[in-house]
Scaffold this motif. Structure first.
Motif, PDB file in Angstrom:
ATOM      1  N   PHE A  19      44.043   0.321  53.686  1.00  0.00           N
ATOM      2  CA  PHE A  19      44.375  -0.221  52.374  1.00  0.00           C
ATOM      3  C   PHE A  19      45.121  -1.547  52.514  1.00  0.00           C
ATOM      4  CE2 PHE A  19      43.291   2.970  49.172  1.00  0.00           C
ATOM      5  CZ  PHE A  19      42.956   4.054  49.978  1.00  0.00           C
ATOM      6  N   SER A  34      44.996   0.999  46.134  1.00  0.00           N
ATOM      7  CA  SER A  34      45.045   2.462  46.136  1.00  0.00           C
ATOM      8  C   SER A  34      44.767   3.017  44.743  1.00  0.00           C
ATOM      9  CB  SER A  34      46.405   2.930  46.641  1.00  0.00           C
ATOM     10  OG  SER A  34      46.487   4.334  46.620  1.00  0.00           O
ATOM     11  N   SER A  38      41.691   5.486  43.657  1.00  0.00           N
ATOM     12  CA  SER A  38      41.989   6.773  43.008  1.00  0.00           C
ATOM     13  C   SER A  38      41.286   6.897  41.659  1.00  0.00           C
ATOM     14  CB  SER A  38      43.507   6.923  42.828  1.00  0.00           C
ATOM     15  OG  SER A  38      44.166   6.975  44.070  1.00  0.00           O
ATOM     16  N   ARG A  51      42.786  10.398  53.385  1.00  0.00           N
ATOM     17  CA  ARG A  51      43.827   9.473  53.805  1.00  0.00           C
ATOM     18  C   ARG A  51      44.831  10.170  54.709  1.00  0.00           C
ATOM     19  NH1 ARG A  51      42.207   9.222  48.689  1.00  0.00           N
ATOM     20  NH2 ARG A  51      42.065   7.250  47.515  1.00  0.00           N
TER      21      ARG A  51
END
Length: 311
Positions: A19, A34, A38, A51
């Motif tokens: 990331f 992130s 998501s 992750r």
């Protein structure tokens, strides 16, 4: 949430491996990247990435999504870049890494012609047979020869590269013409020391089968020297025709054991990313595509003349 922003964030995380690096690549915060991933997972209803504190791994669903999403984003980027190129001139310095012998024999004419067509582009051409790290060493393009393995880099095939075993008529008259690998035991072998391609390894294995554990009588990291040594009668060389083709055409060398000729390799233009590819890079790669011909002009010698009779 913009669907394409989320898709691009996910694809960049996968290609960059984290990331943090994806955020640097896209000039955004890691927290936002992130969040995008998501939200994308929530919208799709599946987990795309597993992750950990050190790395991210694709799930099965993530692998399938990535395989479809990356080409889609590449097509969108290419379309936008092509439209932008209608108004943007190729310009700036273009740093190129290229193999020594290929560049010395064949690269000056296309580079000069390219610069005549694109005078705003300056070229820094570095010759080296080692495999350079394009990103770490700051190259825009690397020309590479071989059977390329899959990687995160983008590779465009420019021309086929044929390898042949060859020796001088004088050497063959003195030592005979081998027609099978096991007959190489009686011959002197001139080996290129960068044995990274399947063809060189195959030749080395044939010599071992023939009882030649030493591998070679002359080893060099320069193909031109080995071809000149073969012309001088020093032994048999396995070399690309972009180096040996002129000597074969003139009769200074003869092709031997043609039925054992390896599968052709390729000359590739390799660069780091499709995304936001600078016009100077795209223009040069497009210029080289097809420039040398297929088959390339250095394979224009007559095989019937260059090959030794098997009598």
């Amino acid at each position: 949430m913009d669907r394409f922003d989320a898709m691009r964030a996910f694809v960049t995380v996968v290609t960059e491996g984290s990331f943090t690096r994806a955020a640097e690549r896209l000039d955004k915060s890691p927290q936002l990247i992130s969040k995008y991933v998501s939200l994308l997972e929530q919208r799709l209803g599946v987990r795309l990435l597993n992750r950990t504190t050190r790395k991210v791994r694709l799930t099965e669903a993530g692998t399938r999504y990535f395989q479809r999403a990356q080409p889609l984003l590449d097509e969108i980027d290419n379309l936008e870049n092509q439209l932008g190129d209608l108004h943007a001139q190729a310009q700036g310095q273009l740093r190129i890494s290229a193999p020594v012998s290929f560049a010395m024999h064949h690269l000056a004419p296309p580079i000069c012609e390219f610069q005549r067509d694109h005078p705003a582009v300056s070229i820094d051409l570095q010759l080296n047979d080692r495999k350079v790290d394009i990103v770490e060493e700051g190259f825009d393009i690397a020309l590479r020869i071989g059977h390329l393995k899959s990687s995160s880099l983008v590779a465009k095939r420019i021309a086929p590269v044929r390898l042949v075993m060859c020796a001088s008529p004088d050497y063959l008259a003195r030592h005979g013409t081998p027609v099978r690998p096991e007959q190489l035991k009686q011959h002197r072998y001139l080996r290129y020391s960068f044995m990274e391609n399947d063809a060189s390894l195959a030749m080395h294995q044939w010599l071992r089968v023939a009882g030649r554990d030493s591998g070679a009588d002359l080893v060099s990291n320069n193909g031109d020297l080995l071809v000149q040594a073969a012309i001088a009668g020093a032994g048999i060389a396995l070399q690309p025709t972009f180096i040996s083709g002129a000597a074969i055409a003139s009769g200074q060398l003869r092709v031997i054991m043609p039925e054992y000729e390896p599968e052709p390799m390729g000359l590739y233009a390799v660069y780091a990313h499709r995304h936001l590819l600078p016009s100077k890079v795209r223009t040069f790669v497009d210029f080289l595509d097809g420039y040398f011909g297929d088959p390339p002009y250095w394979d224009a010698f007559d095989p019937g003349v260059s090959r030794q009779s098997e009598t």
